[in-house]
Motif scaffolding. Sequence first.
Motif, PDB file in Angstrom:
ATOM      1  N   SER A   1      33.753  11.737 -47.652  1.00  0.00           N
ATOM      2  CA  SER A   1      33.483  10.380 -47.219  1.00  0.00           C
ATOM      3  C   SER A   1      33.600  10.310 -45.710  1.00  0.00           C
ATOM      4  O   SER A   1      34.622  10.688 -45.140  1.00  0.00           O
ATOM      5  CB  SER A   1      34.471   9.414 -47.878  1.00  0.00           C
ATOM      6  OG  SER A   1      34.271   8.117 -47.377  1.00  0.00           O
ATOM      7  N   LEU A   2      32.544   9.874 -45.072  1.00  0.00           N
ATOM      8  CA  LEU A   2      32.542   9.765 -43.622  1.00  0.00           C
ATOM      9  C   LEU A   2      32.592   8.293 -43.215  1.00  0.00           C
ATOM     10  O   LEU A   2      31.926   7.460 -43.830  1.00  0.00           O
ATOM     11  CB  LEU A   2      31.278  10.402 -43.042  1.00  0.00           C
ATOM     12  CG  LEU A   2      31.115  11.895 -43.276  1.00  0.00           C
ATOM     13  CD1 LEU A   2      29.764  12.363 -42.754  1.00  0.00           C
ATOM     14  CD2 LEU A   2      32.225  12.662 -42.598  1.00  0.00           C
ATOM     15  N   PRO A   3      33.373   7.964 -42.184  1.00  0.00           N
ATOM     16  CA  PRO A   3      33.404   6.572 -41.723  1.00  0.00           C
ATOM     17  C   PRO A   3      32.057   6.212 -41.103  1.00  0.00           C
ATOM     18  O   PRO A   3      31.430   7.041 -40.456  1.00  0.00           O
ATOM     19  CB  PRO A   3      34.518   6.567 -40.687  1.00  0.00           C
ATOM     20  CG  PRO A   3      34.611   7.974 -40.215  1.00  0.00           C
ATOM     21  CD  PRO A   3      34.218   8.836 -41.389  1.00  0.00           C
ATOM     22  N   HIS A   4      31.628   5.011 -41.313  1.00  0.00           N
ATOM     23  CA  HIS A   4      30.369   4.613 -40.702  1.00  0.00           C
ATOM     24  C   HIS A   4      30.440   3.209 -40.113  1.00  0.00           C
ATOM     25  O   HIS A   4      30.131   3.020 -38.945  1.00  0.00           O
ATOM     26  CB  HIS A   4      29.211   4.687 -41.688  1.00  0.00           C
ATOM     27  CG  HIS A   4      27.924   4.202 -41.092  1.00  0.00           C
ATOM     28  ND1 HIS A   4      27.229   4.920 -40.142  1.00  0.00           N
ATOM     29  CD2 HIS A   4      27.241   3.052 -41.256  1.00  0.00           C
ATOM     30  CE1 HIS A   4      26.165   4.240 -39.769  1.00  0.00           C
ATOM     31  NE2 HIS A   4      26.147   3.107 -40.425  1.00  0.00           N
ATOM     32  N   GLY A   5      30.845   2.226 -40.907  1.00  0.00           N
ATOM     33  CA  GLY A   5      30.781   0.838 -40.468  1.00  0.00           C
ATOM     34  C   GLY A   5      31.581   0.565 -39.217  1.00  0.00           C
ATOM     35  O   GLY A   5      31.063   0.001 -38.246  1.00  0.00           O
ATOM     36  N   HIS A   6      32.839   0.957 -39.202  1.00  0.00           N
ATOM     37  CA  HIS A   6      33.653   0.683 -38.025  1.00  0.00           C
ATOM     38  C   HIS A   6      33.249   1.557 -36.846  1.00  0.00           C
ATOM     39  O   HIS A   6      33.334   1.145 -35.695  1.00  0.00           O
ATOM     40  CB  HIS A   6      35.139   0.803 -38.347  1.00  0.00           C
ATOM     41  CG  HIS A   6      35.570   2.103 -38.911  1.00  0.00           C
ATOM     42  ND1 HIS A   6      35.157   2.560 -40.138  1.00  0.00           N
ATOM     43  CD2 HIS A   6      36.383   3.057 -38.413  1.00  0.00           C
ATOM     44  CE1 HIS A   6      35.702   3.739 -40.369  1.00  0.00           C
ATOM     45  NE2 HIS A   6      36.445   4.060 -39.340  1.00  0.00           N
ATOM     46  N   VAL A   7      32.760   2.756 -37.116  1.00  0.00           N
ATOM     47  CA  VAL A   7      32.265   3.611 -36.031  1.00  0.00           C
ATOM     48  C   VAL A   7      31.029   2.971 -35.413  1.00  0.00           C
ATOM     49  O   VAL A   7      30.900   2.905 -34.179  1.00  0.00           O
ATOM     50  CB  VAL A   7      31.946   5.032 -36.545  1.00  0.00           C
ATOM     51  CG1 VAL A   7      31.280   5.863 -35.463  1.00  0.00           C
ATOM     52  CG2 VAL A   7      33.200   5.711 -37.039  1.00  0.00           C
ATOM     53  N   ALA A   8      30.133   2.482 -36.249  1.00  0.00           N
ATOM     54  CA  ALA A   8      28.922   1.834 -35.732  1.00  0.00           C
ATOM     55  C   ALA A   8      29.266   0.591 -34.923  1.00  0.00           C
ATOM     56  O   ALA A   8      28.638   0.321 -33.892  1.00  0.00           O
ATOM     57  CB  ALA A   8      27.994   1.468 -36.892  1.00  0.00           C
ATOM     58  N   ALA A   9      30.278  -0.161 -35.356  1.00  0.00           N
ATOM     59  CA  ALA A   9      30.669  -1.369 -34.631  1.00  0.00           C
ATOM     60  C   ALA A   9      31.230  -1.028 -33.255  1.00  0.00           C
ATOM     61  O   ALA A   9      30.851  -1.640 -32.245  1.00  0.00           O
ATOM     62  CB  ALA A   9      31.692  -2.153 -35.446  1.00  0.00           C
ATOM     63  N   VAL A  10      32.129  -0.066 -33.190  1.00  0.00           N
ATOM     64  CA  VAL A  10      32.728   0.308 -31.906  1.00  0.00           C
ATOM     65  C   VAL A  10      31.686   0.926 -30.989  1.00  0.00           C
ATOM     66  O   VAL A  10      31.605   0.605 -29.798  1.00  0.00           O
ATOM     67  CB  VAL A  10      33.923   1.268 -32.120  1.00  0.00           C
ATOM     68  CG1 VAL A  10      34.435   1.802 -30.792  1.00  0.00           C
ATOM     69  CG2 VAL A  10      35.033   0.577 -32.880  1.00  0.00           C
ATOM     70  N   LEU A  11      30.867   1.807 -31.530  1.00  0.00           N
ATOM     71  CA  LEU A  11      29.837   2.462 -30.726  1.00  0.00           C
ATOM     72  C   LEU A  11      28.806   1.453 -30.228  1.00  0.00           C
ATOM     73  O   LEU A  11      28.377   1.501 -29.074  1.00  0.00           O
ATOM     74  CB  LEU A  11      29.166   3.558 -31.546  1.00  0.00           C
ATOM     75  CG  LEU A  11      28.297   4.557 -30.817  1.00  0.00           C
ATOM     76  CD1 LEU A  11      29.045   5.196 -29.659  1.00  0.00           C
ATOM     77  CD2 LEU A  11      27.819   5.624 -31.780  1.00  0.00           C
ATOM     78  N   GLY A  12      28.425   0.509 -31.090  1.00  0.00           N
ATOM     79  CA  GLY A  12      27.478  -0.530 -30.670  1.00  0.00           C
ATOM     80  C   GLY A  12      28.042  -1.409 -29.572  1.00  0.00           C
ATOM     81  O   GLY A  12      27.342  -1.767 -28.615  1.00  0.00           O
ATOM     82  N   SER A  13      29.327  -1.756 -29.691  1.00  0.00           N
ATOM     83  CA  SER A  13      29.965  -2.572 -28.650  1.00  0.00           C
ATOM     84  C   SER A  13      30.028  -1.807 -27.334  1.00  0.00           C
ATOM     85  O   SER A  13      29.769  -2.367 -26.262  1.00  0.00           O
ATOM     86  CB  SER A  13      31.376  -2.970 -29.086  1.00  0.00           C
ATOM     87  OG  SER A  13      31.317  -3.774 -30.226  1.00  0.00           O
ATOM     88  N   ALA A  14      30.386  -0.529 -27.400  1.00  0.00           N
ATOM     89  CA  ALA A  14      30.441   0.292 -26.188  1.00  0.00           C
ATOM     90  C   ALA A  14      29.065   0.378 -25.534  1.00  0.00           C
ATOM     91  O   ALA A  14      28.943   0.322 -24.309  1.00  0.00           O
ATOM     92  CB  ALA A  14      30.965   1.683 -26.523  1.00  0.00           C
ATOM     93  N   GLN A  15      28.058   0.502 -26.338  1.00  0.00           N
ATOM     94  CA  GLN A  15      26.701   0.599 -25.813  1.00  0.00           C
ATOM     95  C   GLN A  15      26.274  -0.711 -25.168  1.00  0.00           C
ATOM     96  O   GLN A  15      25.653  -0.718 -24.100  1.00  0.00           O
ATOM     97  CB  GLN A  15      25.742   0.977 -26.930  1.00  0.00           C
ATOM     98  CG  GLN A  15      24.327   1.195 -26.469  1.00  0.00           C
ATOM     99  CD  GLN A  15      23.423   1.584 -27.606  1.00  0.00           C
ATOM    100  OE1 GLN A  15      23.851   1.724 -28.740  1.00  0.00           O
ATOM    101  NE2 GLN A  15      22.152   1.733 -27.308  1.00  0.00           N
ATOM    102  N   ARG A  16      26.615  -1.848 -25.792  1.00  0.00           N
ATOM    103  CA  ARG A  16      26.230  -3.144 -25.248  1.00  0.00           C
ATOM    104  C   ARG A  16      26.870  -3.423 -23.888  1.00  0.00           C
ATOM    105  O   ARG A  16      26.257  -4.064 -23.036  1.00  0.00           O
ATOM    106  CB  ARG A  16      26.582  -4.265 -26.224  1.00  0.00           C
ATOM    107  CG  ARG A  16      25.527  -4.466 -27.292  1.00  0.00           C
ATOM    108  CD  ARG A  16      25.727  -5.752 -28.052  1.00  0.00           C
ATOM    109  NE  ARG A  16      26.998  -5.792 -28.772  1.00  0.00           N
ATOM    110  CZ  ARG A  16      27.235  -5.227 -29.947  1.00  0.00           C
ATOM    111  NH1 ARG A  16      26.257  -4.576 -30.554  1.00  0.00           N
ATOM    112  NH2 ARG A  16      28.411  -5.309 -30.526  1.00  0.00           N
TER     113      ARG A  16
END
Length: 140
Positions: free
Chosen positions: A68-83
């Motif tokens: 099981s790989l994390p996805h949702g919280h990783v995508a949220a943090v990465l998206g915020s960093a990108q923004r």
Amino acid sequence: MYVTSVPNRDSPPAVLLRESYRLAGQGENPHPGQPVALAEHKVQTLKRALKGLPPAVDLCEAFEITRSLPHGHVAAVLGSAQRVGMPELIDARPSRNRDLVTAMLVAQVIGPDSKLATARGLRTQTAHQLAGAAARGDRL
């Protein structure tokens, strides 16, 4: 929505997913989509799900999670960093080092740990893919 089986002469019956509704006081059954080729036990499970009944088999026992790989919280943090433009603050030009630093920063936000533990947790492929998606502007 409901599932129906239509006899098919010499072949197994066609399983169709249909939707019925009333239009101007008359019942309507729109032309179904493609027949669904499912095993009988899967058809019964789908029928139970559409009726709102619990599954006949406990799903926790039906599956074994091997990875099981994390996805949702990783995508949220990465998206915020990108923004906020964090990758561009690290380095103006896209590079492997920028991707790795971005991945390490995201990992520290998600699960603070020592630098050594973070480096061990970030496999080469995972770190590159994770941070590389942010650098390219991909949506996760």
